[in-house]
Design an enzyme around this catalytic site. Sequence first.
Site, mmCIF file in Angstrom:
data_model
loop_
_atom_site.group_PDB
_atom_site.id
_atom_site.type_symbol
_atom_site.label_atom_id
_atom_site.label_comp_id
_atom_site.label_asym_id
_atom_site.label_seq_id
_atom_site.Cartn_x
_atom_site.Cartn_y
_atom_site.Cartn_z
ATOM 1 N N SER A 1 -9.546 -9.650 0.107
ATOM 2 C CA SER A 1 -8.935 -8.437 -0.418
ATOM 3 C C SER A 1 -7.826 -8.827 -1.382
ATOM 4 C CB SER A 1 -8.374 -7.589 0.722
ATOM 5 O OG SER A 1 -7.746 -6.420 0.225
ATOM 6 N N HIS B 1 -8.647 -11.951 3.944
ATOM 7 C CA HIS B 1 -7.914 -10.994 4.773
ATOM 8 C C HIS B 1 -7.647 -11.585 6.151
ATOM 9 C CE1 HIS B 1 -7.073 -7.137 6.840
ATOM 10 N NE2 HIS B 1 -6.777 -6.682 5.638
ATOM 11 N N ASN C 1 -8.011 1.172 7.004
ATOM 12 C CA ASN C 1 -7.013 0.954 8.040
ATOM 13 C C ASN C 1 -5.954 2.044 8.034
ATOM 14 O OD1 ASN C 1 -7.337 -1.498 9.774
ATOM 15 N ND2 ASN C 1 -7.657 -2.461 7.781
ATOM 16 N N MET D 1 -10.588 -5.360 6.559
ATOM 17 C CA MET D 1 -10.272 -4.074 5.961
ATOM 18 C C MET D 1 -11.136 -2.996 6.630
ATOM 19 S SD MET D 1 -10.676 -6.838 3.830
ATOM 20 C CE MET D 1 -11.959 -6.619 2.594
ATOM 21 N N CYS E 1 -8.358 3.055 1.698
ATOM 22 C CA CYS E 1 -7.933 2.071 2.702
ATOM 23 C C CYS E 1 -8.349 2.608 4.060
ATOM 24 C CB CYS E 1 -6.431 1.846 2.656
ATOM 25 S SG CYS E 1 -5.861 0.743 3.995
ATOM 26 N N LYS F 1 0.819 -1.202 0.000
ATOM 27 C CA LYS F 1 0.000 0.000 0.000
ATOM 28 C C LYS F 1 0.858 1.260 0.000
ATOM 29 C CE LYS F 1 -3.668 -2.273 2.716
ATOM 30 N NZ LYS F 1 -4.866 -2.054 1.928
#
Length: 395
Positions: free
Chosen positions: A308, A313, A106, A317, A104, A70
């Site tokens: 994801s 995951h 998170n 998420m 995103c 990311k």
Amino acid sequence: MSFAPQIRIPATYMRGGTSKGVFFKLDDLPERAQVEGEARDKLLLRVIGSPDPYGKQIDGMGGATSSTSKTVILSKSTQPEHDVDYLFGQVSIDKAFVDWSGNCGNLTAAVGSFAISNGLVSADRIPENGVCTVRIWQKNISKTIIAHVPITNGQVQETGAFELDGVTFPAAEVQIEFLDPADDGEDGGAMFPTGQVVDQFDVPDIGSFQATFINAGIPTIFLNAEDIGYTGTELQDAINSDAEVLKRFEKIRAYGAVKMGLIQDIAEAANRQHTPKIAFVAKPKTYIASSGKTVSDTDIDLSVRALSMGKLHHAMMGTAAVAIGTAAAIPGTLVNLAAGGGEKNAVRFGHPSGTLRVGAEANLENGQWVVKKAIMSRSARILMEGWVRIPEDSF
């Protein structure tokens, strides 16, 4: 023979929630990468170490999972009444593309902290002690997010006692508010792109089953676990170790993306890995989380498992948690029914690493469901700061 030198770019490696990513200030990027396009994408790919046919991202900052491949680009906000503009890039591990189609949730938890520490929030908005409210403009989805960041002695407080399942060590709690998280459709019904809270969903060669398609936090397809042969208590190995199962989920996701109007043809799904997400829900059941601790059916309202970037995951998420909270608040969705039905303003759901609580405020206005905000708590921490290096000719 001459070789291109490496250049260095100021960067910060941060954990936000249950994800990690490389954070940049926009004006620290090389000039040709300060605007969207091929140069920016190539730069981020090289930073993360993609595309990698080995699937390990050894020659970059990525961690070879959807949670660790990311990137984030931040700048002072161009929007009135906002502090920072937040752009998120999900970097493919084995393909040469960066997916800009969603947020995103998170890493959102780390945006406020980074913005404060890097001078993107006006000094007069930062208390000496207390909580700094950071107003974030999420550029991928054109939405406002509010981060409540604890401050001690004028500095971001990162350590604390808040525990988040899926994260090893406790840290300071950061509360996140996703304002108006549903999609803004001209027809007023874009939160549910099909116009229904539950649809009969037909996928060639796989089957026909109920589904809830929702645009909130991130476009998400919810299925009943039992309809696709699962209990809702599965951990990663039960799904990710079976290549045929993953192909099946990807086919379901591709047909769901068409049904949601996100793509026109299922072939386009291969270049849109970040959205939509696919998740399956079940009524509460006791299970052993990946940490080894027992999650009791009395501790949760429902179980949810989500995929994801083509894999189950390890936790949940953040944006999918927003979708879960939103769907749970609206009577009749599969999420709401799995949680027992009726009116709900918050749910605690079980995921592979443990549990998470998310709240949402939903109201019925002019015959349409409207969600004003979704709220959850995460934490964030700087892991490393300095410079990343990449070959000068790589972008």
